[in-house]
Design a protein around this motif. Structure first.
Motif, PDB file in Angstrom:
ATOM      1  N   UNK A  90     -11.884   4.479  18.513  1.00 51.66           N
ATOM      2  CA  UNK A  90     -11.683   5.056  19.843  1.00 51.66           C
ATOM      3  C   UNK A  90     -10.462   5.976  19.856  1.00 51.66           C
ATOM      4  N   UNK A 102      -6.796  -1.299   8.846  1.00 50.38           N
ATOM      5  CA  UNK A 102      -7.162  -0.407   7.744  1.00 50.38           C
ATOM      6  C   UNK A 102      -5.904   0.098   7.041  1.00 50.38           C
ATOM      7  N   UNK A 103      -4.874   0.374   7.837  1.00 53.91           N
ATOM      8  CA  UNK A 103      -3.613   0.876   7.289  1.00 53.91           C
ATOM      9  C   UNK A 103      -2.954  -0.170   6.380  1.00 53.91           C
ATOM     10  N   UNK A 156      -9.323   0.305  19.079  1.00 52.44           N
ATOM     11  CA  UNK A 156      -9.041   1.299  18.043  1.00 52.44           C
ATOM     12  C   UNK A 156      -7.732   1.019  17.323  1.00 52.44           C
ATOM     13  N   UNK A 157      -6.735   0.590  18.084  1.00 54.62           N
ATOM     14  CA  UNK A 157      -5.438   0.245  17.491  1.00 54.62           C
ATOM     15  C   UNK A 157      -5.621  -0.851  16.440  1.00 54.62           C
ATOM     16  N   UNK A 205      -7.427   0.441  13.324  1.00 52.95           N
ATOM     17  CA  UNK A 205      -6.581   1.364  12.572  1.00 52.95           C
ATOM     18  C   UNK A 205      -5.478   0.672  11.815  1.00 52.95           C
ATOM     19  N   UNK A 206      -4.781  -0.238  12.468  1.00 49.84           N
ATOM     20  CA  UNK A 206      -3.620  -0.860  11.818  1.00 49.84           C
ATOM     21  C   UNK A 206      -4.074  -1.824  10.715  1.00 49.84           C
ATOM     22  N   UNK A 233       1.561   4.366  -2.785  1.00 48.01           N
ATOM     23  CA  UNK A 233       1.494   5.789  -2.453  1.00 48.01           C
ATOM     24  C   UNK A 233       2.707   6.532  -2.974  1.00 48.01           C
ATOM     25  N   UNK A 234       3.875   5.908  -2.831  1.00 49.97           N
ATOM     26  CA  UNK A 234       5.118   6.578  -3.226  1.00 49.97           C
ATOM     27  C   UNK A 234       5.300   6.560  -4.736  1.00 49.97           C
ATOM     28  N   UNK A 292      -6.346  -1.696   3.760  1.00 55.86           N
ATOM     29  CA  UNK A 292      -7.135  -0.688   3.067  1.00 55.86           C
ATOM     30  C   UNK A 292      -8.551  -0.541   3.589  1.00 55.86           C
ATOM     31  N   UNK A 293      -8.725  -0.679   4.881  1.00 55.06           N
ATOM     32  CA  UNK A 293     -10.019  -0.404   5.511  1.00 55.06           C
ATOM     33  C   UNK A 293     -11.020  -1.536   5.365  1.00 55.06           C
ATOM     34  N   UNK A 322       6.652   0.490   6.030  1.00 52.71           N
ATOM     35  CA  UNK A 322       6.648   1.858   5.500  1.00 52.71           C
ATOM     36  C   UNK A 322       8.068   2.314   5.207  1.00 52.71           C
ATOM     37  N   UNK A 326      -0.921   4.439  11.580  1.00 46.09           N
ATOM     38  CA  UNK A 326      -1.266   3.065  11.958  1.00 46.09           C
ATOM     39  C   UNK A 326      -2.341   3.083  13.044  1.00 46.09           C
ATOM     40  N   UNK A 341       4.424  -3.232  10.565  1.00 45.28           N
ATOM     41  CA  UNK A 341       3.755  -2.146   9.844  1.00 45.28           C
ATOM     42  C   UNK A 341       4.703  -0.967   9.632  1.00 45.28           C
ATOM     43  N   UNK A 342       5.426  -0.590  10.683  1.00 42.00           N
ATOM     44  CA  UNK A 342       6.320   0.561  10.537  1.00 42.00           C
ATOM     45  C   UNK A 342       7.545   0.209   9.696  1.00 42.00           C
ATOM     46  N   UNK A 373       0.797  -1.205   0.000  1.00 49.25           N
ATOM     47  CA  UNK A 373       0.000   0.000   0.000  1.00 49.25           C
ATOM     48  C   UNK A 373       0.842   1.274   0.000  1.00 49.25           C
ATOM     49  N   UNK A 374       1.896   1.292   0.805  1.00 44.01           N
ATOM     50  CA  UNK A 374       2.718   2.504   0.892  1.00 44.01           C
ATOM     51  C   UNK A 374       3.660   2.638  -0.298  1.00 44.01           C
TER      52      UNK A 374
END
Lengths: 423, 98
Positions: free
Chosen positions: B43, A418-419, A411-412, A415-416, A50-51, A422-423, A336, B34, A332-333, A46-47
């Motif tokens: 949240x 989706x990241x 939430x974490x 979020x991760x 983006x690039x 792609x959601x 990227x 992330x 994940x990091x 995904x990233x």
């Protein structure tokens, strides 16, 4: 005259240089192949898109649906259905133009820059990102092979094994003992076995009487240890017992048919044994020669390019990332960073090292969360925690703080995922 | 020739710097996404549409401990004021993701 010529040549050169960022759109025909569609591989795809909008990106992943390990202890404890952990690849295809090939990478030829698939096809690459997760080291615990895992689940790769451990847990009766055998370092998800102990205790404490969770550990200490032990005591009294390696906790032998688990001096016959065996880099990384003797892959900590084979970046649980733990957040990091390093390399640009972070939440009960966080910079050739940063949730925090972190854990996860997918 | 060389060096620097400086800042800011997903309501608060000054004030307050936090204090302490400023600027400049 010479000066004028030089100046013109120079301006031409400057124009070319000024135009260089546009090259980030991708040199014509360049192709990046990514092996593995977990948190590392999906995020990298995904990233990279983006690039480099024009880049050809191929993701090789045998499974059509990825089942995440994060969240799987909650499934085992009965908080959520397994389906909540499933992520497909449709959005990577449709929204981000990633070619997703559902096949296994079985060989990598670093010199020819080709990946061979189980189906026989070969894919050429300009840069390769390898993110295959872990492989379990069967029979390193005597008697614990693939067949034994059908009776004594590891559930350290999510999916069938997670469902199996959940079913087996539901069959545990009053007074039953559940053993969790935790491995030595390094391994995937350092707080995982201890989160699992808490959520198994949560299930048993609500539905059974007189049960116990016994953690037999190869180590003498573990991630967020004081926080886990404080929380276990508060939530479950003496129900969870931890035995360190020094106190003879290391499981050395099992017999799945007879249902027993042995340390050097003791034999246990629990109602349920969850054996988390020692681990190494994913099979393809080892087969390609990317791993060192210890079983994981040495990389340049700035770019995650392999120290063994140029043109290949290894990210996630398979790589040796210094003090960064083997976690979804790290993967994940790292993805990227590797994607940016690959994009810079394809565009002929330099790449400056950048800090990375890890965030891991653990649940001890549905409304009781704790966390560990770290910021990691490159120092002396490795990723090391930045002084004064990072650490774990405070001891002795009130119920509101624990509940807030449990909510952030949810939430974490959203979020991760989706990241990455792609959601 | 010497002045030409100096000029060349300046042009090269001017041309090369933005490309090289851009990547790490964007990359640092992408780290935040992330947890702080711009695509979801969860949240964890989203950062989309928040002015750079507000974000930086928050980050600095997390960093010096003047604002209570569960986890952001531990993370913000890993970055310099300059890095946090660059991250805040990059996040504020972001619209929707591709």
């Amino acid at each position: 005259m010479t000066g004028r010529l030089s100046r013109r040549a120079l301006l031409g050169g400057a124009t070319a240089l000024l135009a260089a960022p546009a090259l980030a759109a991708g040199p014509r025909g360049a192709r990046v192949v990514i092996v593995g569609g977990g948190f590392g591989g999906a995020t990298a795809a995904r990233y990279l898109r983006r690039a480099m909008p024009e880049l050809r990106i191929t993701l090789v992943e045998p499974n059509r649906v990825h089942v995440t390990c994060p969240g799987s202890n909650a499934v085992i404890g009965g908080l959520e259905p397994l389906s909540r952990l499933e992520h497909g690849y449709d959005r990577l295809r449709s929204r981000f133009g990633i070619e997703v090939v559902h096949d296994a990478a079985v060989a990598i030829e670093g010199e020819r820059r080709r990946v061979r698939l189980g189906g026989g096809a070969e894919i050429a690459y300009d840069r390769l990102i390898v993110s295959p997760g872990i492989d379990l080291r069967w029979n390193e615990i005597e008697g614990y092979g693939e067949a034994a895992a059908l009776t004594m689940p590891h559930a350290w790769k999510a999916g069938e094994q997670t469902a199996l451990l959940r079913r087996r847990l539901e069959a545990v009766e009053d007074g039953g003992v559940v053993i969790i055998a935790a491995p030595g370092n390094p391994f995937r998800c350092p707080p995982g076995p201890y989160e699992r102990a808490g959520l198994i205790a949560w299930h048993l404490s609500r539905t059974r009487k007189g049960c116990k969770v016994l953690i037999l550990d190869a180590k003498d200490s573990f991630s967020k240890q004081a926080l886990f032990q404080e929380g276990w005591k508060a939530l479950y009294g003496d129900m969870i017992e931890w035995v360190s390696g020094a106190s003879n906790g290391r499981v050395v032998r099992v017999n799945a048919a007879e249902g027993w688990v042995e340390t050097d001096f003791d034999r246990f016959t629990p109602a349920l044994a969850n054996i988390i065996p020692p681990q190494g880099a994913g099979r393809i990384a080892v087969a390609a020669g990317l791993a060192e003797a210890g079983g994981f892959c040495p990389v340049d900590p700035a770019t995650f390019e392999s120290r063994r084979i140029p043109g290949i970046h290894v990210i996630g649980d398979s790589c040796i990332a210094g003090e960064m733990p083997k976690s979804a957040s790290s993967a994940n990091n790292q993805a990227k960073i590797a994607a940016a390093a690959v994009a810079a390399s394809l565009a002929g640009q330099g790449f400056a090292s950048v800090k990375a972070i890890n965030v891991c939440y653990s649940l001890l009960a549905p409304d009781y969360g704790i966390s560990v966080a770290g910021v990691y910079d490159v120092a002396d050739g490795r990723r090391a925690g930045v002084a004064g940063s990072g650490g774990v949730s405070p001891l002795g925090a009130d119920a509101h703080a624990r509940k807030t972190e449990a909510e952030y854990a949810v939430g974490w996860y959203a979020g991760i995922c989706a990241d990455a997918w792609g959601g | 020739m010497r002045s030409l060389a100096a000029f060349m060096a300046l042009v090269v620097m001017a041309a090369a710097l933005p490309a090289r400086a851009e990547a790490p800042v964007r990359l640092m800011a992408e780290t935040c996404l992330a947890c702080h997903s711009p695509e979801l309501h969860s949240t964890i608060p989203t950062l989309a549409g928040r002015p750079a000054g507000d974000l930086l004030r928050l980050l600095l307050a997390f960093r010096d401990g003047s604002r209570a936090a569960t986890i952001m204090d531990r993370i913000a302490k890993g970055y310099s004021r300059e890095e946090l400023g660059a991250i805040a600027g990059e996040l504020a400049g972001k619209g929707e993701r591709p």
